[in-house]
Design a protein around this motif. Structure first.
Motif, mmCIF file in Angstrom:
data_model
loop_
_atom_site.group_PDB
_atom_site.id
_atom_site.type_symbol
_atom_site.label_atom_id
_atom_site.label_comp_id
_atom_site.label_asym_id
_atom_site.label_seq_id
_atom_site.Cartn_x
_atom_site.Cartn_y
_atom_site.Cartn_z
ATOM 1 N N PHE A 46 0.831 -1.201 0.000
ATOM 2 C CA PHE A 46 0.000 0.000 0.000
ATOM 3 C C PHE A 46 0.870 1.257 0.000
ATOM 4 C CE2 PHE A 46 -3.617 -2.653 1.648
ATOM 5 C CZ PHE A 46 -4.493 -2.365 0.616
ATOM 6 N N LEU A 47 1.940 1.243 0.790
ATOM 7 C CA LEU A 47 2.854 2.392 0.820
ATOM 8 C C LEU A 47 3.550 2.606 -0.521
ATOM 9 C CD1 LEU A 47 4.458 1.842 4.352
ATOM 10 C CD2 LEU A 47 2.860 3.668 3.692
ATOM 11 N N MET A 48 3.721 1.508 -1.290
ATOM 12 C CA MET A 48 4.351 1.586 -2.611
ATOM 13 C C MET A 48 3.334 1.964 -3.699
ATOM 14 S SD MET A 48 7.685 0.786 -2.507
ATOM 15 C CE MET A 48 8.061 0.259 -4.167
ATOM 16 N N GLY A 49 2.053 2.057 -3.334
ATOM 17 C CA GLY A 49 1.019 2.403 -4.305
ATOM 18 C C GLY A 49 0.484 1.219 -5.079
ATOM 19 N N ALA A 50 0.825 0.007 -4.661
ATOM 20 C CA ALA A 50 0.361 -1.218 -5.321
ATOM 21 C C ALA A 50 -0.847 -1.744 -4.546
ATOM 22 C CB ALA A 50 1.481 -2.249 -5.388
ATOM 23 N N ASN A 51 -1.997 -1.121 -4.776
ATOM 24 C CA ASN A 51 -3.187 -1.425 -3.985
ATOM 25 C C ASN A 51 -3.713 -2.837 -4.189
ATOM 26 O OD1 ASN A 51 -3.013 1.131 -2.945
ATOM 27 N ND2 ASN A 51 -4.458 2.001 -4.411
ATOM 28 N N ALA A 52 -3.650 -3.378 -5.404
ATOM 29 C CA ALA A 52 -4.118 -4.755 -5.642
ATOM 30 C C ALA A 52 -3.269 -5.740 -4.845
ATOM 31 C CB ALA A 52 -4.085 -5.086 -7.135
ATOM 32 N N ALA A 53 -1.957 -5.554 -4.855
ATOM 33 C CA ALA A 53 -1.062 -6.432 -4.102
ATOM 34 C C ALA A 53 -1.262 -6.234 -2.601
ATOM 35 C CB ALA A 53 0.393 -6.168 -4.479
ATOM 36 N N GLY A 54 -1.453 -4.971 -2.175
ATOM 37 C CA GLY A 54 -1.693 -4.703 -0.758
ATOM 38 C C GLY A 54 -2.954 -5.382 -0.260
ATOM 39 N N ALA A 55 -4.030 -5.282 -1.042
ATOM 40 C CA ALA A 55 -5.288 -5.932 -0.665
ATOM 41 C C ALA A 55 -5.119 -7.447 -0.629
ATOM 42 C CB ALA A 55 -6.396 -5.539 -1.645
ATOM 43 N N SER A 56 -4.432 -8.001 -1.630
ATOM 44 C CA SER A 56 -4.212 -9.448 -1.666
ATOM 45 C C SER A 56 -3.390 -9.903 -0.466
ATOM 46 C CB SER A 56 -3.508 -9.853 -2.961
ATOM 47 O OG SER A 56 -4.378 -9.709 -4.061
ATOM 48 N N ALA A 57 -2.348 -9.164 -0.125
ATOM 49 C CA ALA A 57 -1.492 -9.551 1.001
ATOM 50 C C ALA A 57 -2.238 -9.467 2.330
ATOM 51 C CB ALA A 57 -0.236 -8.689 1.027
ATOM 52 N N LEU A 58 -3.015 -8.413 2.537
ATOM 53 C CA LEU A 58 -3.775 -8.307 3.792
ATOM 54 C C LEU A 58 -4.847 -9.388 3.882
ATOM 55 C CD1 LEU A 58 -4.082 -4.462 4.406
ATOM 56 C CD2 LEU A 58 -2.539 -6.109 5.486
ATOM 57 N N LEU A 59 -5.484 -9.708 2.759
ATOM 58 C CA LEU A 59 -6.423 -10.827 2.754
ATOM 59 C C LEU A 59 -5.692 -12.135 3.057
ATOM 60 C CD1 LEU A 59 -8.740 -9.879 -0.226
ATOM 61 C CD2 LEU A 59 -9.451 -10.231 2.156
ATOM 62 N N ASN A 60 -4.475 -12.278 2.523
ATOM 63 C CA ASN A 60 -3.658 -13.462 2.827
ATOM 64 C C ASN A 60 -3.449 -13.596 4.327
ATOM 65 O OD1 ASN A 60 -3.273 -14.250 0.180
ATOM 66 N ND2 ASN A 60 -1.220 -13.402 0.013
ATOM 67 N N ALA A 61 -3.153 -12.482 4.987
ATOM 68 C CA ALA A 61 -2.889 -12.520 6.424
ATOM 69 C C ALA A 61 -4.108 -13.044 7.184
ATOM 70 C CB ALA A 61 -2.498 -11.126 6.919
ATOM 71 N N GLY A 62 -5.267 -12.469 6.920
ATOM 72 C CA GLY A 62 -6.486 -12.926 7.592
ATOM 73 C C GLY A 62 -6.858 -14.347 7.233
ATOM 74 N N ARG A 63 -6.764 -14.649 5.959
ATOM 75 C CA ARG A 63 -7.099 -15.986 5.472
ATOM 76 C C ARG A 63 -6.213 -17.044 6.103
ATOM 77 N NH1 ARG A 63 -4.133 -17.076 0.406
ATOM 78 N NH2 ARG A 63 -2.553 -17.059 2.019
ATOM 79 N N THR A 64 -4.929 -16.751 6.230
ATOM 80 C CA THR A 64 -3.988 -17.739 6.744
ATOM 81 C C THR A 64 -4.256 -18.031 8.223
ATOM 82 O OG1 THR A 64 -2.391 -17.004 5.099
ATOM 83 C CG2 THR A 64 -1.542 -18.323 6.906
ATOM 84 N N VAL A 65 -4.575 -17.010 9.003
ATOM 85 C CA VAL A 65 -4.920 -17.231 10.412
ATOM 86 C C VAL A 65 -6.196 -18.063 10.499
ATOM 87 C CG1 VAL A 65 -5.746 -16.107 12.527
ATOM 88 C CG2 VAL A 65 -3.768 -15.194 11.329
ATOM 89 N N ILE A 66 -7.201 -17.717 9.726
ATOM 90 C CA ILE A 66 -8.465 -18.445 9.758
ATOM 91 C C ILE A 66 -8.275 -19.891 9.298
ATOM 92 C CG2 ILE A 66 -10.764 -18.563 8.674
ATOM 93 C CD1 ILE A 66 -10.778 -15.458 8.923
ATOM 94 N N ALA A 67 -7.360 -20.114 8.355
ATOM 95 C CA ALA A 67 -7.098 -21.475 7.871
ATOM 96 C C ALA A 67 -6.467 -22.360 8.947
ATOM 97 C CB ALA A 67 -6.226 -21.440 6.623
ATOM 98 N N THR A 68 -5.953 -21.768 10.028
ATOM 99 C CA THR A 68 -5.445 -22.593 11.137
ATOM 100 C C THR A 68 -6.594 -23.137 11.978
ATOM 101 O OG1 THR A 68 -5.200 -20.756 12.716
ATOM 102 C CG2 THR A 68 -3.293 -21.262 11.302
#
Length: 177
Positions: A46-68
């Protein structure tokens, strides 16, 4: 410090957090550390201006915790839909489809596979992120994903060889559940 270098510093922190992720044999520890890394690198994007990647990475974080906690198909498909909605809405360039694709296949892997299969699929997802991060000019993101590619590849070979010798490299994780 300029905002560009601040963003790169956050990427460097993500690199330090993520460097040992793929050495874990325990799926839960593997997923939790991967989640922390994903949250930090998401902020970096997000700080680099890559909003699609930022959204994907933050979703990855939540998804990965929930997948445990669950492997429920409804939850998996909810994350797939969220990835498509948030990822595609922030899309500016075609190459930004790569982190979205990486997120989609790693989501499936984290909810539907385990052990060596998970690591092999995540290796493919990592390749998508490497290409994107090099294109973006993300120093920390390129270093960490490139390192993930190498370390995870090394561990895939190591774990596969253990299995060929009749050893179960993931035995500790199956006993802890």
């Amino acid at each position: 410090m300029t905002s560009y270098w601040f963003a790169q510093a956050v990427g460097a922190i993500a690199f330090l957090v993520g460097i040992t992720v793929f050495f874990h044999r325990d799926d839960r520890k593997f997923k939790l550390q991967l989640s922390l890394y994903s949250a930090i690198i998401g902020i970096h994007f997000f700080l680099m201006g890559a909003n699609a990647a930022g959204a994907s990475a933050l979703l990855n974080a939540g998804r990965t915790v929930i997948a445990t906690r669950t492997h429920n198909l409804v939850v998996m498909f909810a994350f797939i839909i969220l990835t498509l909605v948030f990822g595609l809405s922030g899309l500016k360039h075609a190459v930004e489809l790569l982190p979205i694709l990486g997120t989609l296949i790693s989501t499936w892997a984290l909810f539907r596979t385990s052990g060596l299969t998970t690591r092999c699929i995540i290796w493919c997802a990592t390749l998508c992120w490497v290409i994107h991060n090099v294109w973006l000019g993300s120093i920390g993101g390129s270093l960490i994903e490139g390192t993930f590619l190498i370390l995870n590849g090394y561990n895939i070979i190591r774990f596969w060889r253990m299995q060929k010798r009749g050893l179960d490299p993931f035995r500790a994780e199956t006993q802890s559940h």
